[in-house]
Write an enzyme that holds these catalytic residues in place. Structure first.
Site, PDB file in Angstrom:
ATOM      1  N   SER A   1     -21.856  -4.302 -12.185  1.00  0.00           N
ATOM      2  CA  SER A   1     -21.008  -5.300 -12.848  1.00  0.00           C
ATOM      3  C   SER A   1     -21.630  -5.666 -14.194  1.00  0.00           C
ATOM      4  CB  SER A   1     -20.858  -6.534 -11.959  1.00  0.00           C
ATOM      5  OG  SER A   1     -22.109  -7.145 -11.753  1.00  0.00           O
ATOM      6  N   TYR A   2     -20.960  -6.547 -14.928  1.00  0.00           N
ATOM      7  CA  TYR A   2     -21.377  -6.883 -16.301  1.00  0.00           C
ATOM      8  C   TYR A   2     -22.830  -7.372 -16.314  1.00  0.00           C
ATOM      9  CZ  TYR A   2     -20.887  -8.465 -21.110  1.00  0.00           C
ATOM     10  OH  TYR A   2     -21.032  -8.614 -22.461  1.00  0.00           O
TER      11      TYR A   2
END
Length: 862
Positions: free
Chosen positions: A335-336
Site C-alpha cells: 500500500s501507499y
C-alpha cells in the site's frame, strides 16, 4: 458521449489503474512527450456512457523559482530574496513539455478525474494539472461539476474501483501548505546559502564542498549529528567497580548474580563491600517471585518506522529505502508508503491481505494457523487521517523482486503478519539472594507463548540457562566473589535510525522529506556515513553548526522549524491564513539573516582555525593576465583559480580535469588559457579564466569556454572551429576539438554529443568555405601516406563531413562519458553563431534548412 481525462502521478500507475478500470480492455499510445502514455477505453461515468483517457504526469509539473535576474548570484544582494524578489512557477522538467502534453490531451474533454497520490504533495500536483488543463477543456454548464478527485491507498482492484465509485474534490488548503513550504524553503535557503557560500569560498581553499548550503530543515538535521559529536568529544571516562558473585546450586553448574547496588565509583568503598561479602560462605535465598509478562506485538507500520528498520537492520539509506518502497507501491505489492498512521480502520480487510500470503514458503504455516484459529485485531495506534499503515497487498517471490526490493518487502510482510499475531508471553522468575548484608538478584525467563516472535525471530526472548528450583531460606555455596573494574564509555555517533527518531520527535520535516534532508547533509559533505550507518560530521559540518550556535542558536535548533511545520499543518487544515504565515515567517528569518550577516566574523574565527586561506592552497598553474604572476589551481570543490597578488578568484567548469593549454594566451585579456577535459571518452575545450567569469561579448554568458566564444578572429573560438549545427540539440554547434588528434573528434558545445572522425589523420583544419547543401563548414584533412583511408591513396581531401561521400565512412557519432551532467558552470540557453549557424560574413541568422537534412543525419548516425 462525454470525454473524461484521468491523470495519475506516474506512467506505471496510469497503466495499472487503467487496466483495472477497463478490465484490461483498453488501447494504449505514446504521448507527444515520449515519457507518458495514454490509455483509452469506453465505460460509464456518473450514470452516462463516457470515453476515458487515462494518462499521467512524472511527479511535479511545476517548480517554484525566482524570476530570471534574481537567479544571478553576482548581481543580487541575498537580502532581497526575502521579499523583493518575485517568484514564478516554471516547468519542473522543460524537456518533458508536460504542460503542452496535458493541454493536447485535455483539449475537448468534459471532466477530469485526478488520480494523484493522496498526500499533500499529491494535492499540490492536482492544482498544477488543473492550471494546465482547465483553460482548454470544454466549458461546463453553470452548475455542472467537472473536477473529481480519487482517494486510494493501494493499487488493488478493490481499492481502485472503490475510489472510482466515491469520487471527492481536491483539497485547496493542503495544496497551499505545500506552496508555502516551497516558497519558505526557496527564499530562506537561497539567501543564507548564497551569502555563506560566496563569503567562505572567497576566503578558504580547502572546504571541499561546492555549495555551503543552509536549509530550514537540513541545518537542524545536521545540528543533531554535531550535538552527538560534541558529547563524544567532551566525554571524560570514569572508572567504576562492580561486585560479581557466582553460586553453585549443583556441583557442575554455576549461576552469575547481579549486584543490587549495580556499581560504585569509589575504589575503597568497593573493596570494603568485597571484604564484607567474602566473609560469608553461603548465599541465602531471600525471595522467589514468578510473574507472567507480555511482550506486545508491534504497532502497524508507518513510514518513519519503516525507514528506521531499513537503515538499522537492512543497511539501506533512507533515500534508497523510500525509492524501493515507491517502486513496490507502483507495482502493486504494497500500500501507499508515505503515511504517519499506525492504526488500521475498522473496515480494513486484514484477512484478505493475510490470505494473499498463505502460499509463501517463508511464512505459509504461520499465516494458515492464523487464518484457521482467527486473527488478533492490531493494537490501537495513532490515526493521522492520511493513509492506512504500510501493508503487503499481493504475494511476491524473491525472484520477482530481487535484492533490496525483496528484503524490504519481506520485512513489511513479516511486520504485517506480526501485527495480527498474538503477543509474546513469558514467565519471569526473580530470585533474590543475600550474601552477608549485600543483596544480589538473578532473573530467568521462560517463553510460554511465542506469539508474534515466530514471524519476527529477532524480537524473540533470548534463551537463558534455566534457574534452579528453590524456595525462600535455601542456602547455596558461593563459587566466587570478585571485583570488576570498568569504565564508562562515550555514546556512539548517531545512526540514521536514531536521527530519524529525533527528527520525528522534534517535528523536523515530514515522513516524505526526512530521507531527503538526511541525503542532503551527506551530499554536501557535512557528514559521512560510517560502518553501521552511523553519521560522523566532517570538519565543515562541525564548524558550521558551532558557528550558528555562536551567532544565533535558533538557526540550528529544531524549535523554530518545528513551529513553522505546525503553522503549515494549520494551513492544510484551513485554520491559518496562507499569506499571513508566509509573511510572518519570512519577516522572522529576514531579521535573523541581517543579524547573521552582521555577526559573520564569529563564524569566520572558527573557520580560520580549521581551514586554509585561499592564498595558502593549491598549486601554481597559469599566469594572470593582470599581474602576469602565476595563479594557483585549487582542486578541492569547487575547483577554481586564485591570484594571490590581485586577490581575485576565477571559477572553472566542475567535474573534470584542468591543465595548462600550451601556454597560449587570450587575445582579449592576456590570461593564459587552460584546458578542461571530462576524460578520454568525454569532451574537452580550452577556456580563458577571465572570459569564463566575465563574458567579453553581449551574446555570451558567464560559464562559456572558447568553444562558445564569438570572437571573430581568435584561433580557439567558435567562429574559427565551429563546423555545423548539432545533430541532436536545437542550439548547439559541433566544434572541432583541436587537441584530440590523432583520434580526432568534434563535440557539441551545448549537449554531450561527440562525433569521432578521421582517426590517424595528420592534420584536421576547419576551412573558411562552407557547404552549398547544408551550410556547414568544410574540413581540410591531411593523412599520412601509409595510413590514408582516402580512395586512390590520396593524402589530402577537403569536403563537408555531412554531405561528402568520401567522408561518410570515416564519421561516427557517440555521447560523451560525463562525470556529472552539470559539467559546466553557466546555465541557460545561449545563442552561439558558428559554422552552419550563419557564420558567413554578414551571414544569415537563420540558415536555410537543408532538404530535411537534420532528420537524414540523425537517421544516419543512429
Amino acid at each position: 458521449m462525454k470525454t473524461v481525462l484521468m491523470v495519475a502521478e506516474k506512467p506505471s500507475l496510469a497503466q495499472s489503474i487503467a487496466k483495472i478500470l477497463s478490465r484490461g480492455n483498453m488501447s494504449s499510445r505514446k504521448g507527444l512527450n515520449g515519457a507518458c502514455s495514454v490509455h483509452e477505453y469506453t465505460g460509464s461515468f456518473v450514470g452516462q456512457s463516457a470515453h476515458f483517457k487515462m494518462t499521467s504526469v512524472c511527479g511535479h509539473v511545476m517548480t517554484l523559482d525566482f524570476i530570471g535576474k534574481y537567479n544571478s548570484w553576482d548581481k543580487v544582494d541575498p537580502a532581497e530574496l526575502f521579499s523583493k524578489a518575485p517568484t514564478e512557477k516554471k516547468e519542473a522538467n522543460p524537456k518533458l513539455t508536460m504542460v503542452k502534453f496535458l493541454q493536447v490531451e485535455g483539449r475537448g474533454c468534459d471532466c477530469i478525474v485526478l488520480w494523484l497520490d493522496c498526500d499533500k504533495e499529491g494535492e499540490n500536483i492536482c492544482f498544477e494539472v488543473l492550471d494546465a488543463v482547465l483553460p482548454v477543456m470544454n466549458k461546463p454548464r453553470s452548475t455542472e461539476r467537472t473536477i473529481y478527485r480519487a482517494k486510494f491507498s493501494s493499487i488493488t482492484d478493490t481499492d481502485i474501483c472503490n475510489a472510482m465509485n466515491h469520487l471527492g474534490e481536491p483539497n485547496r488548503n493542503e495544496a497551499l501548505s505545500v506552496d508555502a513550504r516551497q516558497e519558505l524553503d526557496l527564499r530562506i535557503g537561497c539567501a543564507f546559502t548564497r551569502f555563506q557560500t560566496k563569503y567562505f569560498q572567497g576566503k578558504y581553499g580547502n572546504l571541499d564542498s561546492s555549495l555551503i548550503s543552509f536549509g530550514p530543515c537540513q541545518t537542524p538535521t545536521l545540528g543533531f549529528c554535531v550535538e552527538r559529536h560534541d558529547k563524544i568529544q567532551s566525554f571524560k571516562p570514569e572508572t567504576y567497580w562492580v561486585l560479581q558473585a557466582k553460586v553453585n546450586p549443583e556441583k557442575e553448574s554455576s549461576l552469575t548474580l547481579d549486584w543490587d547496588r549495580v556499581r560504585v565509583f569509589d575504589r575503597e568503598i568497593a573493596q570494603m563491600f568485597l571484604n564484607i561479602t567474602k566473609m560469608a560462605k553461603e548465599a541465602k535465598v531471600e525471595s522467589v517471585s514468578k510473574k507472567e509478562k507480555v511482550k506486545q506485538r508491534p504497532l502497524a507500520l508507518n513510514t518513519v518506522e519503516m525507514l528506521r528498520v531499513a537503515s538499522a537492520a537492512l543497511g539501506m539509506g533512507p533515500q534508497h529505502a523510500m525509492q524501493i518502497a515507491e517502486r513496490l507501491y507502483t507495482q502493486g505489492y504494497i500500500s501507499y508508503p508515505r503515511t504517519e498512521t499506525t492504526h488500521y480502520p475498522e473496515n480494513f480487510d486484514l484477512k484478505g491481505c493475510l490470505r494473499q500470503q498463505a502460499n509463501n514458503p517463508y511464512w505459509a504455516e504461520t499465516v494458515k494457523a492464523l487464518l484457521s484459529e482467527g486473527i488478533n485485531r492490531p493494537r490501537k495506534g495513532h490515526d493521522a487521517g492520511d493513509h492506512p499503515p504500510i501493508t503487503p497487498m499481493r504475494a511476491a517471490t524473491e525472484a520477482e523482486l530481487g535484492g533490496d526490493g525483496w528484503r524490504l518487502y519481506e520485512y513489511i510482510t513479516r511486520h504485517f503478519i506480526a501485527t495480527v499475531s498474538a503477543d509474546c508471553k513469558y514467565l519471569q522468575t526473580t530470585i533474590s539472594f543475600s550474601i552477608g548484608p549485600e543483596r544480589f538478584t538473578c532473573i530467568g525467563k521462560v517463553v510460554t507463548l511465542p506469539g508474534f516472535t515466530e514471524i519476527m525471530p529477532w524480537h524473540s526472548i533470548p534463551l537463558e540457562e534455566s534457574l534452579p528450583h528453590c524456595e525462600k531460606g535455601d542456602l547455596f555455596p558461593i563459587g566466587e566473589i570478585k571485583l570488576l573494574e570498568k569504565q564508562t564509555s562515550p555514546p556512539d555517533y548517531l545512526t540514521e535510525a536514531e536521527l530519524i527518531t529525533l527528527m520525528e520527535k522534534h517535528g523536523i520535516g515530514t515522513d516524505a522529506s526526512i530521507p531527503v534532508h538526511i541525503n542532503n547533509i551527506c551530499q554536501r559533505n557535512y557528514v559521512t556515513v560510517e560502518s553501521g550507518r552511523r553519521l560522523k560530521p566532517t570538519n565543515l559540518g562541525i564548524v558550521l553548526v558551532h558557528g550558528y550556535y555562536k551567532i544565533d542558536a535558533e538557526l540550528v535548533l529544531p524549535t523554530i522549524r518545528s513551529a513553522v511545520e505546525k503553522q503549515l499543518n494549520l494551513i492544510a487544515l484551513g485554520k491559518a491564513n496562507y499569506h499571513q504565515v508566509l509573511e510572518h515567517t519570512l519577516d522572522i528569518f529576514k531579521r535573523k539573516f541581517h543579524y547573521f550577516v552582521d555577526s559573520i566574523a564569529g563564524m569566520d574565527e572558527l573557520m580560520e582555525v580549521s581551514f586554509s586561506p585561499l592564498a595558502a592552497t593549491g598549486k601554481p598553474l597559469s599566469r594572470c593576465g593582470k599581474c602576469h604572476r602565476f595563479m594557483k589551481y585549487i582542486q578541492a570543490k569547487p575547483s577554481r583559480l586564485h591570484c594571490s597578488h590581485c586577490d581575485d578568484t576565477y571559477s572553472l567548469p566542475q567535474n573534470g580535469t584542468i591543465k595548462l593549454y600550451k601556454e597560449l594566451r587570450c587575445p582579449l585579456d592576456d590570461f593564459e588559457l587552460v584546458l578542461w577535459s571530462s576524460g578520454s571518452r568525454g569532451k574537452s575545450y580550452p577556456l580563458c579564466p577571465y572570459c569564463y567569469n566575465h563574458p567579453p561579448f553581449r551574446d555570451m554568458k558567464k560559464g562559456m569556454g572558447c568553444n562558445e566564444c564569438t570572437h571573430p578572429t581568435c584561433q580557439h573560438s567558435l567562429s574559427m572551429l565551429g563546423i555545423g549545427q548539432c545533430v541532436e540539440c536545437e542550439n548547439g554547434v559541433l566544434v572541432l576539438d583541436s587537441t584530440s588528434g590523432p583520434k580526432w573528434k568534434m563535440a557539441c558545445n551545448k549537449c554531450n554529443v561527440i562525433v569521432h572522425f578521421f582517426e590517424n589523420a595528420h592534420k584536421v583544419r576547419v576551412s573558411p568555405e562552407t557547404c552549398d547543401l547544408c551550410d556547414a563548414a568544410l574540413v581540410d584533412v591531411d593523412f599520412n601516406k601509409a595510413k590514408s583511408p582516402l580512395p586512390g591513396d590520396e593524402t589530402q581531401h577537403s569536403g563537408c563531413i555531412f554531405c561528402d561521400p568520401v567522408f561518410q565512412d570515416l564519421v561516427e557519432l557517440k555521447h560523451a562519458a560525463m562525470r556529472h551532467p552539470m559539467h559546466r558552470g553557466g546555465q541557460g540557453k545561449r545563442q552561439g553563431r558558428g559554422r552552419g549557424k550563419g557564420r558567413r560574413p554578414g551571414g544569415r541568422l537563420n540558415p536555410k534548412k537543408p532538404k530535411d537534412k537534420m532528420a537524414a543525419l540523425a537517421a544516419y548516425f543512429v
